[in-house]
Design a protein around this motif. Structure first.
Motif, PDB file in Angstrom:
ATOM      1  N   LEU A 243       0.835  -1.206   0.000  1.00 36.63           N
ATOM      2  CA  LEU A 243       0.000   0.000   0.000  1.00 36.63           C
ATOM      3  C   LEU A 243       0.869   1.255   0.000  1.00 36.63           C
ATOM      4  O   LEU A 243       0.578   2.230  -0.698  1.00 36.63           O
ATOM      5  CB  LEU A 243      -0.932   0.004   1.213  1.00 36.63           C
ATOM      6  N   VAL A 244       1.929   1.225   0.807  1.00 36.43           N
ATOM      7  CA  VAL A 244       2.849   2.366   0.848  1.00 36.43           C
ATOM      8  C   VAL A 244       3.408   2.651  -0.541  1.00 36.43           C
ATOM      9  O   VAL A 244       3.486   3.805  -0.981  1.00 36.43           O
ATOM     10  CB  VAL A 244       4.002   2.104   1.841  1.00 36.43           C
ATOM     11  N   ALA A 245       3.769   1.595  -1.261  1.00 41.25           N
ATOM     12  CA  ALA A 245       4.350   1.767  -2.597  1.00 41.25           C
ATOM     13  C   ALA A 245       3.392   2.484  -3.541  1.00 41.25           C
ATOM     14  O   ALA A 245       3.814   3.325  -4.345  1.00 41.25           O
ATOM     15  CB  ALA A 245       4.739   0.405  -3.168  1.00 41.25           C
ATOM     16  N   TYR A 246       2.104   2.195  -3.436  1.00 42.01           N
ATOM     17  CA  TYR A 246       1.125   2.887  -4.285  1.00 42.01           C
ATOM     18  C   TYR A 246       0.969   4.348  -3.858  1.00 42.01           C
ATOM     19  O   TYR A 246       0.828   5.245  -4.695  1.00 42.01           O
ATOM     20  CB  TYR A 246      -0.224   2.170  -4.235  1.00 42.01           C
ATOM     21  N   LEU A 247       0.999   4.603  -2.557  1.00 42.27           N
ATOM     22  CA  LEU A 247       0.901   5.990  -2.086  1.00 42.27           C
ATOM     23  C   LEU A 247       2.104   6.810  -2.544  1.00 42.27           C
ATOM     24  O   LEU A 247       1.975   8.006  -2.832  1.00 42.27           O
ATOM     25  CB  LEU A 247       0.797   6.034  -0.559  1.00 42.27           C
ATOM     26  N   GLN A 248       3.253   6.184  -2.598  1.00 43.35           N
ATOM     27  CA  GLN A 248       4.440   6.897  -3.066  1.00 43.35           C
ATOM     28  C   GLN A 248       4.295   7.306  -4.530  1.00 43.35           C
ATOM     29  O   GLN A 248       4.910   8.286  -4.970  1.00 43.35           O
ATOM     30  CB  GLN A 248       5.695   6.027  -2.894  1.00 43.35           C
ATOM     31  N   ARG A 249       3.480   6.594  -5.296  1.00 44.53           N
ATOM     32  CA  ARG A 249       3.242   6.972  -6.691  1.00 44.53           C
ATOM     33  C   ARG A 249       2.411   8.246  -6.796  1.00 44.53           C
ATOM     34  O   ARG A 249       2.604   9.055  -7.701  1.00 44.53           O
ATOM     35  CB  ARG A 249       2.506   5.854  -7.428  1.00 44.53           C
ATOM     36  N   THR A 250       1.461   8.422  -5.870  1.00 42.33           N
ATOM     37  CA  THR A 250       0.550   9.566  -5.958  1.00 42.33           C
ATOM     38  C   THR A 250       0.970  10.734  -5.071  1.00 42.33           C
ATOM     39  O   THR A 250       0.431  11.832  -5.204  1.00 42.33           O
ATOM     40  CB  THR A 250      -0.880   9.129  -5.576  1.00 42.33           C
ATOM     41  N   ARG A 251       1.912  10.495  -4.167  1.00 42.61           N
ATOM     42  CA  ARG A 251       2.407  11.567  -3.300  1.00 42.61           C
ATOM     43  C   ARG A 251       3.237  12.560  -4.111  1.00 42.61           C
ATOM     44  O   ARG A 251       4.052  12.176  -4.933  1.00 42.61           O
ATOM     45  CB  ARG A 251       3.262  10.969  -2.176  1.00 42.61           C
ATOM     46  N   MET A 252       3.026  13.827  -3.866  1.00 44.73           N
ATOM     47  CA  MET A 252       3.820  14.848  -4.524  1.00 44.73           C
ATOM     48  C   MET A 252       5.241  14.867  -3.943  1.00 44.73           C
ATOM     49  O   MET A 252       5.417  14.629  -2.743  1.00 44.73           O
ATOM     50  CB  MET A 252       3.189  16.238  -4.363  1.00 44.73           C
ATOM     51  N   PRO A 253       6.260  15.170  -4.752  1.00 50.63           N
ATOM     52  CA  PRO A 253       7.627  15.220  -4.222  1.00 50.63           C
ATOM     53  C   PRO A 253       7.813  16.402  -3.282  1.00 50.63           C
ATOM     54  O   PRO A 253       7.090  17.386  -3.358  1.00 50.63           O
ATOM     55  CB  PRO A 253       8.492  15.382  -5.487  1.00 50.63           C
ATOM     56  N   PHE A 254       8.777  16.282  -2.380  1.00 51.70           N
ATOM     57  CA  PHE A 254       9.141  17.359  -1.448  1.00 51.70           C
ATOM     58  C   PHE A 254       7.957  17.788  -0.571  1.00 51.70           C
ATOM     59  O   PHE A 254       7.771  18.974  -0.309  1.00 51.70           O
ATOM     60  CB  PHE A 254       9.688  18.576  -2.208  1.00 51.70           C
ATOM     61  N   ASN A 255       7.150  16.821  -0.139  1.00 52.99           N
ATOM     62  CA  ASN A 255       5.981  17.186   0.662  1.00 52.99           C
ATOM     63  C   ASN A 255       6.334  17.535   2.103  1.00 52.99           C
ATOM     64  O   ASN A 255       5.521  18.129   2.812  1.00 52.99           O
ATOM     65  CB  ASN A 255       4.923  16.073   0.637  1.00 52.99           C
ATOM     66  N   LEU A 256       7.540  17.190   2.547  1.00 53.34           N
ATOM     67  CA  LEU A 256       7.972  17.547   3.899  1.00 53.34           C
ATOM     68  C   LEU A 256       9.161  18.495   3.833  1.00 53.34           C
ATOM     69  O   LEU A 256      10.157  18.216   3.161  1.00 53.34           O
ATOM     70  CB  LEU A 256       8.379  16.300   4.689  1.00 53.34           C
ATOM     71  N   THR A 257       9.078  19.598   4.542  1.00 49.90           N
ATOM     72  CA  THR A 257      10.168  20.565   4.555  1.00 49.90           C
ATOM     73  C   THR A 257      11.362  20.023   5.345  1.00 49.90           C
ATOM     74  O   THR A 257      11.239  19.067   6.132  1.00 49.90           O
ATOM     75  CB  THR A 257       9.716  21.882   5.196  1.00 49.90           C
ATOM     76  N   ILE A 258      12.513  20.665   5.155  1.00 51.40           N
ATOM     77  CA  ILE A 258      13.708  20.290   5.921  1.00 51.40           C
ATOM     78  C   ILE A 258      13.479  20.488   7.425  1.00 51.40           C
ATOM     79  O   ILE A 258      13.794  19.601   8.221  1.00 51.40           O
ATOM     80  CB  ILE A 258      14.942  21.076   5.423  1.00 51.40           C
ATOM     81  N   PRO A 259      12.917  21.634   7.878  1.00 46.57           N
ATOM     82  CA  PRO A 259      12.649  21.778   9.316  1.00 46.57           C
ATOM     83  C   PRO A 259      11.690  20.704   9.850  1.00 46.57           C
ATOM     84  O   PRO A 259      11.862  20.245  10.987  1.00 46.57           O
ATOM     85  CB  PRO A 259      12.028  23.178   9.415  1.00 46.57           C
ATOM     86  N   ALA A 260      10.711  20.307   9.066  1.00 45.19           N
ATOM     87  CA  ALA A 260       9.783  19.271   9.515  1.00 45.19           C
ATOM     88  C   ALA A 260      10.513  17.947   9.718  1.00 45.19           C
ATOM     89  O   ALA A 260      10.312  17.259  10.735  1.00 45.19           O
ATOM     90  CB  ALA A 260       8.651  19.102   8.508  1.00 45.19           C
ATOM     91  N   GLN A 261      11.352  17.584   8.776  1.00 49.75           N
ATOM     92  CA  GLN A 261      12.085  16.324   8.895  1.00 49.75           C
ATOM     93  C   GLN A 261      13.038  16.344  10.081  1.00 49.75           C
ATOM     94  O   GLN A 261      13.089  15.398  10.874  1.00 49.75           O
ATOM     95  CB  GLN A 261      12.857  16.047   7.598  1.00 49.75           C
ATOM     96  N   MET A 262      13.776  17.430  10.246  1.00 50.02           N
ATOM     97  CA  MET A 262      14.741  17.519  11.340  1.00 50.02           C
ATOM     98  C   MET A 262      14.042  17.677  12.702  1.00 50.02           C
ATOM     99  O   MET A 262      14.477  17.114  13.704  1.00 50.02           O
ATOM    100  CB  MET A 262      15.693  18.689  11.101  1.00 50.02           C
ATOM    101  N   GLY A 263      12.951  18.441  12.710  1.00 52.05           N
ATOM    102  CA  GLY A 263      12.196  18.606  13.949  1.00 52.05           C
ATOM    103  C   GLY A 263      11.580  17.294  14.405  1.00 52.05           C
ATOM    104  O   GLY A 263      11.576  16.972  15.600  1.00 52.05           O
ATOM    105  N   GLY A 264      11.070  16.520  13.459  1.00 52.16           N
ATOM    106  CA  GLY A 264      10.501  15.218  13.788  1.00 52.16           C
ATOM    107  C   GLY A 264      11.538  14.271  14.345  1.00 52.16           C
ATOM    108  O   GLY A 264      11.291  13.554  15.333  1.00 52.16           O
ATOM    109  N   LEU A 265      12.717  14.240  13.732  1.00 57.09           N
ATOM    110  CA  LEU A 265      13.807  13.388  14.223  1.00 57.09           C
ATOM    111  C   LEU A 265      14.167  13.722  15.659  1.00 57.09           C
ATOM    112  O   LEU A 265      14.309  12.832  16.508  1.00 57.09           O
ATOM    113  CB  LEU A 265      15.038  13.556  13.330  1.00 57.09           C
ATOM    114  N   ALA A 266      14.299  15.013  15.950  1.00 55.07           N
ATOM    115  CA  ALA A 266      14.684  15.431  17.297  1.00 55.07           C
ATOM    116  C   ALA A 266      13.579  15.152  18.307  1.00 55.07           C
ATOM    117  O   ALA A 266      13.849  14.760  19.452  1.00 55.07           O
ATOM    118  CB  ALA A 266      15.041  16.914  17.293  1.00 55.07           C
ATOM    119  N   ALA A 267      12.337  15.346  17.896  1.00 53.33           N
ATOM    120  CA  ALA A 267      11.206  15.116  18.803  1.00 53.33           C
ATOM    121  C   ALA A 267      11.153  13.665  19.265  1.00 53.33           C
ATOM    122  O   ALA A 267      10.808  13.374  20.424  1.00 53.33           O
ATOM    123  CB  ALA A 267       9.902  15.504  18.116  1.00 53.33           C
ATOM    124  N   LEU A 268      11.479  12.753  18.375  1.00 55.43           N
ATOM    125  CA  LEU A 268      11.458  11.329  18.725  1.00 55.43           C
ATOM    126  C   LEU A 268      12.483  10.984  19.802  1.00 55.43           C
ATOM    127  O   LEU A 268      12.347   9.963  20.490  1.00 55.43           O
ATOM    128  CB  LEU A 268      11.720  10.477  17.484  1.00 55.43           C
TER     129      LEU A 268
END
Length: 364
Positions: A243-268
């Protein structure tokens, strides 16, 4: 605008977010307004996440990693799943949109619970998909038995919020397993557990435990609530890798910003911040459950970070009066609860201020 605009868009009622603090202060000439309308984390983000986002902001002239490689792998490790079983979105709302777009057609039908999170209905209608709504049972609880009976040959997707928003109610593992046994394998069951981390109930569960046994099960979560990153728009889904593989086909590229990715990593990495948030929330829920009934309110049994309080009088009237006292809550008339307010748990001071303001408003 017809015929330029399709009928399902012409009749679509948009989502109404909580009123911003700045707008309220500007409109009413106030300062020090508090917002208890959008189920946000009153402690804010983790200090670790704030620092990570500060550093990340220096790279925003670059496009982000389109695959969110590091965050996907850290999140998978955190959840005990494989990276290919995780998909990230600009808030869990984006994943809701992707699921509808990817796995349903205009000939299919989506099954919803009436009075639950309105974003499901809005997203389904915005895609021109027909839907059916099953009423809640007593106590503002999902009626899973009735939902199972409502499945028909056109049903392709079911949205379930557990804990529910705006009621805060939950259902048990036993009810869930009984429901899953009745759902055909070609029907996707989307279990939205945005408030999962706040639940303190032995009979609760996560759909992450079930998607391998039931490949039609999808678990949705978010960084907006327990992690205090609502403004970053970061959510995720856990599901069968196919299912994830199909969602990756329809997901737009660059949907997560750099601050979002780094903020999420640190929050975990900040378990202490999560612990403090849970502790504060549990205290706040208990406070509301003690104080609001003294004001005549009837509360749904909440397992989230807010309460649905029925005051037996028009909610919009109470909401407007509270705004004038600098307290923003959420009237639920548009969700089918004309006499109820949804009130988020804030800090101790904010909770007390809200109760005081309600007492004054109700006495006027």
């Amino acid at each position: 605008m017809r015929p330029l605009v399709p009928p399902y868009i012409e009749t679509l009622k948009p989502y109404v977010p909580g009123k911003p603090i700045e707008e309220t202060e500007r409109e009413y000439g106030l300062t020090g307004v508090i917002k208890l309308a959008s189920n946000e984390n009153p402690l804010g983000p983790s200090p670790k996440a704030i620092e990570a986002m500060r550093v990340a902001s220096q790279k925003v002239h670059l496009y982000p990693d389109a695959s969110s490689y590091s965050l996907v792998r850290r999140l998978a490790e955190h959840l005990g799943v494989k990276p290919e079983e995780v998909v990230l979105g600009c808030g869990s709302n984006e994943i809701i949109e992707l699921l509808i777009r990817t796995f349903t057609t205009p000939e299919d039908e989506v099954l919803l619970c009436k009075g639950s999170f309105p974003a499901y209905r809005i997203s389904v209608q915005a895609h021109g998909r027909p839907f059916a709504e099953v009423p809640m049972r007593e106590g503002h609880r999902y009626d899973l038995e009735a939902m199972a009976k409502a499945i028909n040959p056109r049903t392709r997707m079911i949205f379930i919020a557990n804990p529910d928003n705006p009621t805060g109610t939950t259902f048990s593992r036993k009810e869930w397993e009984s429901f899953l046994a009745k759902v055909p394998e070609h029907v996707l069951v989307v279990h939205d557990e945005a408030y999962f981390e706040f639940v303190d109930w032995p009979e609760y569960f996560s759909a992450v435990e079930y998607f391998r046994k039931y490949p039609n099960v999808v678990a949705l979560r978010t960084f907006s609530k327990i992690y205090g990153l609502a403004g970053l728009r970061l959510g995720y889904g856990v599901m069968d890798a196919r299912l994830v593989a199909y969602l990756q086909r329809t997901r737009m590229p660059f949907n997560l910003t750099i601050p979002a990715q780094m903020g999420g990593l640190a929050a975990l990495e900040d378990g202490e911040h999560v612990r403090r948030t849970r502790e504060l929330n549990s205290e706040g829920l208990s406070y509301y459950q003690t104080e609001l009934p003294k004001l005549g309110a009837k509360l749904a049994e909440s397992h989230a970070n807010f309460v649905l309080a029925d005051f037996g009088r028009p909610a919009m009237e109470l909401y407007e009066k509270l705004l004038r006292k600098g307290v923003i809550v959420r009237p639920m008339a548009g969700n089918g609860y004309p006499t109820s307010l949804r009130i988020s748990v804030g800090t101790r001071e904010e909770n007390a201020r809200c109760v005081t303001a309600l007492r004054e408003v109700l006495a006027s």
